[in-house]
Write an enzyme that holds these catalytic residues in place. Structure first.
Site, PDB file in Angstrom:
ATOM      1  N   ASN A   1      28.894  24.099  10.935  1.00 14.70           N
ATOM      2  CA  ASN A   1      29.275  24.474  12.287  1.00 14.70           C
ATOM      3  C   ASN A   1      28.872  23.383  13.272  1.00 14.70           C
ATOM      4  OD1 ASN A   1      30.477  27.022  11.895  1.00 14.70           O
ATOM      5  ND2 ASN A   1      28.474  27.996  11.701  1.00 14.70           N
TER       6      ASN A   1
ATOM      7  N   CYS B   1      34.380  29.531   6.308  1.00 14.08           N
ATOM      8  CA  CYS B   1      33.368  30.349   6.965  1.00 14.08           C
ATOM      9  C   CYS B   1      33.053  31.553   6.076  1.00 14.08           C
ATOM     10  CB  CYS B   1      33.887  30.790   8.337  1.00 14.08           C
ATOM     11  SG  CYS B   1      32.644  31.578   9.379  1.00 14.08           S
ATOM     12  N   HIS B   2      32.130  32.381   6.520  1.00 11.96           N
ATOM     13  CA  HIS B   2      31.727  33.561   5.751  1.00 11.96           C
ATOM     14  C   HIS B   2      32.289  34.848   6.348  1.00 11.96           C
ATOM     15  CE1 HIS B   2      28.589  30.682   4.494  1.00 11.96           C
ATOM     16  NE2 HIS B   2      28.422  30.488   5.775  1.00 11.96           N
TER      17      HIS B   2
ATOM     18  N   HIS C   1      35.258  32.217  14.019  1.00 11.42           N
ATOM     19  CA  HIS C   1      34.316  33.104  14.702  1.00 11.42           C
ATOM     20  C   HIS C   1      34.980  33.966  15.771  1.00 11.42           C
ATOM     21  CE1 HIS C   1      30.232  31.016  13.569  1.00 11.42           C
ATOM     22  NE2 HIS C   1      30.982  31.319  12.531  1.00 11.42           N
TER      23      HIS C   1
END
Length: 441
Positions: A148, A169-170, A199
């Site tokens: 990030n 990303c998760h 996000h």
């Protein structure tokens, strides 16, 4: 050469997750796992941990730690990136403590906001150095970026280098599962569609057997908002804007101008917002690292279960030509999301197979969601301008357009804050020059 290079391999827990996953892929038998980190002790820790895991899993792979980055990259087919430039100390502490002097509070500070801007500015030069090495010694490698701020770093790699890059990303893969668990709903057999920016991607559709599940989700969410819980910001955004957002409430609290406001301190309590959450986590990790290190690094009986990370599954899909669908961060080339800018990095469904990574067309987002995304994209694109031109004015303007910063500070205070942060970060940043707009300040 069959080689996976891991940059930032001193992140021992994450190296276990991603490379441990890769060990469980039969198609990767015979690969070299090349490890590189600037911290030699942490590098050796990860090497030892992976050797223990390899022995227990009986895997035919080669594990090698490198102190020379270019040697680690030479001949790589895949490069995994998980670096943090400047670390917790000094850089993250600076990103939190100096804004506090101006009354600007943060929760995570790693994506947008004033913390995200400065994390980008110190990381982009390092990423460009990676790309320069890769263009020389592994130009065809696929770069899997986990670092990030995801959107900016992935955007820079794809816009300004020749390295094929996808950001991972998760949040996408756990979004609906965790939402359904929190609401006491059955997650099995659902159909979902997720797209937006990293996000701040949106659960656009969620169905089972053709039935829209959003009405029931919203009904249960309204009931849950009557008592405090950890996801109150996301539920409030869903109530006001109509859709659930992928990343956590602690993140989204600082992506918008509505939640962290010195004029309305009661909002922190109302929405259960964990200010200074990231420093708190870092301190706990530092405090507990030696115990964790013993369990990971010197554990001869170390085991691994495949994690939720996308990395090994993407590599497996390319090696076997068995397609894998995932949420990936890519440039909005050809307007994959038609009402977001083409220079933006978007998070959309992608397909991995032997031909590489193919992003899918999404079309228009609901206009209110695109509008929220654009507020963050504005700051992202101006941060890139600052990094690529070394003009300080673009740093100021990126901060002025950030929703949370703009909601709290005056234009003059934003300039002063940015100047103080530039001074505090020192050699962690390139030199930035003022031009005609702010030259007199």
């Amino acid at each position: 050469m069959l080689k996976i290079t891991f940059l930032g391999a001193g992140s021992t827990v994450f190296a276990k997750n991603v490379l441990g996953d890769c060990m469980l892929v039969p198609a990767l038998e015979g690969f070299e796992f090349a490890l590189y980190d600037i911290d030699e002790q942490r590098l050796r820790d990860s090497e030892n941990m992976l050797r223990n895991l390899q022995e227990n899993l009986h895997k035919n792979i080669k594990i090698k730690a490198y102190l020379n980055r270019k040697e680690a990259l030479t001949g790589a087919k895949y490069v995994i990136n998980a670096i943090q430039v400047g670390g917790y100390r000094p850089s993250t502490v600076i990103d939190f403590e100096i804004p506090k002097k101006y009354g600007l509070r943060q929760t995570i500070a790693d994506t947008v906001g004033i913390g995200g801007i400065f994390r980008n500015l110190r990381t982009i030069p390092v990423m460009l150095d990676f790309a320069k090495d890769m263009e020389e010694v592994c130009p065809d490698a696929l770069f899997l970026n986990y670092t990030n701020p995801m959107a900016v770093l992935t955007g820079v790699m794809n816009r300004f280098t020749a390295i094929q890059t996808v950001g991972l990303c998760h949040s996408v893969q756990v979004c609906t599962k965790e939402l359904f668990q929190s609401l006491g709903m059955d997650h099995e057999g659902i159909q979902e569609k997720v797209a937006g920016i990293n996000h701040m991607a949106w659960l656009l559709e969620v169905k089972r057997n053709g039935e829209d599940l959003y009405p029931e989700i919203k009904r249960r969410a309204r009931d849950k908002q009557k008592v405090k819980h950890h996801d109150m910001v996301r539920f409030e955004l869903m109530e006001k804007f109509g859709y659930y957002v992928t990343e956590s409430s602690e993140h989204n609290a600082e992506y918008h101008p509505y939640f962290i406001k010195s004029r309305y301190p009661e909002l922190i309590e109302k929405y259960n917002i964990p200010l200074d959450e990231y420093p708190r986590r870092c301190e706990n990790q530092i405090k507990n690292w030696e115990t964790m290190r013993e369990d990971l690094v010197h554990n001869k009986a170390l085991e691994h279960v495949r994690s939720k990370e996308y990395g090994s599954r993407i590599i497996e899909a390319i090696e076997t030509n068995i397609p894998f669908k995932f949420g990936g961060n890519v440039l909005n080339t050809g307007r994959l999301i038609s009402n977001l800018p083409e220079k933006a990095c978007v998070e959309v469904p992608c397909i991995a197979d032997r031909s590489g990574i193919t992003p899918t067309y999404v079309g228009e987002l609901p206009e209110q969601l695109a509008a929220l995304n654009r507020t963050n994209i504005n700051t992202q694109l101006l941060t890139i301008e600052a990094a690529m031109t070394h003009k300080r004015d673009y740093i100021y303007q990126a901060a002025m357009l950030d929703p949370h910063t703009a909601a709290e500070l005056s234009l003059d205070d934003i300039v002063l804050l940015c100047d103080e942060l530039i001074e505090a970060h020192g050699d962690w940043l390139p030199r930035f020059k003022k031009n005609e707009i702010f030259a007199a300040l």
